[in-house]
Design a protein around this motif. Structure first.
Motif, PDB file in Angstrom:
ATOM      1  N   LEU A   1       0.820  -1.211   0.000  1.00 27.24           N
ATOM      2  CA  LEU A   1       0.000   0.000   0.000  1.00 27.24           C
ATOM      3  C   LEU A   1       0.854   1.261   0.000  1.00 27.24           C
ATOM      4  O   LEU A   1       0.527   2.253  -0.665  1.00 27.24           O
ATOM      5  CB  LEU A   1      -0.938  -0.001   1.210  1.00 27.24           C
ATOM      6  N   LEU A   2       1.956   1.234   0.730  1.00 29.29           N
ATOM      7  CA  LEU A   2       2.847   2.389   0.766  1.00 29.29           C
ATOM      8  C   LEU A   2       3.470   2.630  -0.602  1.00 29.29           C
ATOM      9  O   LEU A   2       3.558   3.782  -1.060  1.00 29.29           O
ATOM     10  CB  LEU A   2       3.929   2.179   1.824  1.00 29.29           C
ATOM     11  N   GLN A   3       3.880   1.574  -1.277  1.00 27.01           N
ATOM     12  CA  GLN A   3       4.453   1.725  -2.620  1.00 27.01           C
ATOM     13  C   GLN A   3       3.415   2.291  -3.580  1.00 27.01           C
ATOM     14  O   GLN A   3       3.737   3.119  -4.442  1.00 27.01           O
ATOM     15  CB  GLN A   3       4.981   0.384  -3.133  1.00 27.01           C
ATOM     16  N   GLN A   4       2.166   1.864  -3.458  1.00 26.19           N
ATOM     17  CA  GLN A   4       1.104   2.398  -4.307  1.00 26.19           C
ATOM     18  C   GLN A   4       0.880   3.877  -4.019  1.00 26.19           C
ATOM     19  O   GLN A   4       0.695   4.681  -4.943  1.00 26.19           O
ATOM     20  CB  GLN A   4      -0.192   1.619  -4.092  1.00 26.19           C
ATOM     21  N   ASP A   5       0.901   4.265  -2.760  1.00 24.19           N
ATOM     22  CA  ASP A   5       0.742   5.671  -2.394  1.00 24.19           C
ATOM     23  C   ASP A   5       1.884   6.524  -2.942  1.00 24.19           C
ATOM     24  O   ASP A   5       1.671   7.640  -3.412  1.00 24.19           O
ATOM     25  CB  ASP A   5       0.661   5.830  -0.883  1.00 24.19           C
ATOM     26  N   ILE A   6       3.086   5.986  -2.890  1.00 26.46           N
ATOM     27  CA  ILE A   6       4.248   6.715  -3.410  1.00 26.46           C
ATOM     28  C   ILE A   6       4.113   6.907  -4.915  1.00 26.46           C
ATOM     29  O   ILE A   6       4.362   7.993  -5.443  1.00 26.46           O
ATOM     30  CB  ILE A   6       5.561   5.981  -3.051  1.00 26.46           C
ATOM     31  N   ALA A   7       3.712   5.848  -5.624  1.00 27.90           N
ATOM     32  CA  ALA A   7       3.532   5.955  -7.074  1.00 27.90           C
ATOM     33  C   ALA A   7       2.437   6.963  -7.410  1.00 27.90           C
ATOM     34  O   ALA A   7       2.576   7.761  -8.347  1.00 27.90           O
ATOM     35  CB  ALA A   7       3.207   4.586  -7.662  1.00 27.90           C
TER      36      ALA A   7
ATOM     37  N   PHE B   1       0.930  12.421  -9.365  1.00 29.12           N
ATOM     38  CA  PHE B   1       0.287  13.713  -9.116  1.00 29.12           C
ATOM     39  C   PHE B   1       1.288  14.862  -9.261  1.00 29.12           C
ATOM     40  O   PHE B   1       0.991  15.883  -9.887  1.00 29.12           O
ATOM     41  CB  PHE B   1      -0.325  13.715  -7.715  1.00 29.12           C
ATOM     42  N   LEU B   2       2.485  14.675  -8.695  1.00 27.80           N
ATOM     43  CA  LEU B   2       3.494  15.731  -8.776  1.00 27.80           C
ATOM     44  C   LEU B   2       3.978  15.927 -10.208  1.00 27.80           C
ATOM     45  O   LEU B   2       4.186  17.058 -10.649  1.00 27.80           O
ATOM     46  CB  LEU B   2       4.662  15.413  -7.845  1.00 27.80           C
ATOM     47  N   ARG B   3       4.162  14.833 -10.946  1.00 23.60           N
ATOM     48  CA  ARG B   3       4.570  14.958 -12.358  1.00 23.60           C
ATOM     49  C   ARG B   3       3.498  15.694 -13.159  1.00 23.60           C
ATOM     50  O   ARG B   3       3.812  16.519 -14.015  1.00 23.60           O
ATOM     51  CB  ARG B   3       4.808  13.579 -12.959  1.00 23.60           C
ATOM     52  N   HIS B   4       2.233  15.383 -12.887  1.00 22.92           N
ATOM     53  CA  HIS B   4       1.115  16.028 -13.580  1.00 22.92           C
ATOM     54  C   HIS B   4       1.118  17.539 -13.313  1.00 22.92           C
ATOM     55  O   HIS B   4       0.739  18.327 -14.178  1.00 22.92           O
ATOM     56  CB  HIS B   4      -0.210  15.418 -13.132  1.00 22.92           C
TER      57      HIS B   4
ATOM     58  N   VAL C   1       6.177  19.007 -11.348  1.00 20.26           N
ATOM     59  CA  VAL C   1       7.274  18.897 -10.371  1.00 20.26           C
ATOM     60  C   VAL C   1       8.172  17.740 -10.780  1.00 20.26           C
ATOM     61  O   VAL C   1       7.708  16.654 -11.101  1.00 20.26           O
ATOM     62  CB  VAL C   1       6.716  18.661  -8.958  1.00 20.26           C
ATOM     63  N   ASP C   2       9.486  18.001 -10.802  1.00 21.76           N
ATOM     64  CA  ASP C   2      10.460  16.954 -11.135  1.00 21.76           C
ATOM     65  C   ASP C   2      10.697  16.109  -9.902  1.00 21.76           C
ATOM     66  O   ASP C   2      11.225  16.580  -8.896  1.00 21.76           O
ATOM     67  CB  ASP C   2      11.764  17.592 -11.614  1.00 21.76           C
ATOM     68  N   VAL C   3      10.318  14.841  -9.952  1.00 21.60           N
ATOM     69  CA  VAL C   3      10.488  13.953  -8.793  1.00 21.60           C
ATOM     70  C   VAL C   3      11.657  13.005  -8.959  1.00 21.60           C
ATOM     71  O   VAL C   3      11.850  12.096  -8.150  1.00 21.60           O
ATOM     72  CB  VAL C   3       9.182  13.145  -8.532  1.00 21.60           C
ATOM     73  N   GLY C   4      12.459  13.192  -9.987  1.00 23.17           N
ATOM     74  CA  GLY C   4      13.607  12.341 -10.199  1.00 23.17           C
ATOM     75  C   GLY C   4      13.257  11.085 -10.985  1.00 23.17           C
ATOM     76  O   GLY C   4      12.143  10.886 -11.425  1.00 23.17           O
ATOM     77  N   SER C   5      14.237  10.235 -11.116  1.00 21.72           N
ATOM     78  CA  SER C   5      14.025   9.011 -11.895  1.00 21.72           C
ATOM     79  C   SER C   5      13.468   7.906 -11.012  1.00 21.72           C
ATOM     80  O   SER C   5      13.614   7.910  -9.803  1.00 21.72           O
ATOM     81  CB  SER C   5      15.351   8.550 -12.510  1.00 21.72           C
ATOM     82  N   ASP C   6      12.820   6.946 -11.647  1.00 18.96           N
ATOM     83  CA  ASP C   6      12.274   5.806 -10.905  1.00 18.96           C
ATOM     84  C   ASP C   6      13.376   4.828 -10.760  1.00 18.96           C
ATOM     85  O   ASP C   6      13.619   3.939 -10.331  1.00 18.96           O
ATOM     86  CB  ASP C   6      11.083   5.198 -11.636  1.00 18.96           C
TER      87      ASP C   6
END
Length: 66
Positions: free
Chosen positions: A44-50, A55-58, A61-66
């Motif tokens: 669930l935490l990984q899903q929340d992070i994704a 949302f930030l990319r939309h 905001v640059d969130v770095g690489s996966d």
């Protein structure tokens, strides 16, 4: 009372405080060793992070690489 008995009684509070500290550290160590793992919560935490990254990319905001 002999002088050595008085010395032992004077040091008793120090020994009690040290013993209490050792007991506390032991209890924390045992609690950490028996700490349960929660694989469902990790997913669930990984899903929340994704979701947050999307949302930030939309929003530009640059969130770095996966």
């Amino acid at each position: 009372m002999s002088p050595t008995e008085v010395d032992y009684f004077a040091q008793l509070p120090v020994y009690l405080i040290i013993s209490l500290g050792c007991y506390g550290l032991l209890m924390v160590g045992i609690g950490l060793m028996q700490f349960p793992t929660c694989p469902q919560e990790a997913v669930l935490l990984q899903q929340d992070i994704a979701e947050a990254k999307g949302f930030l990319r939309h929003n530009g905001v640059d969130v770095g690489s996966d």
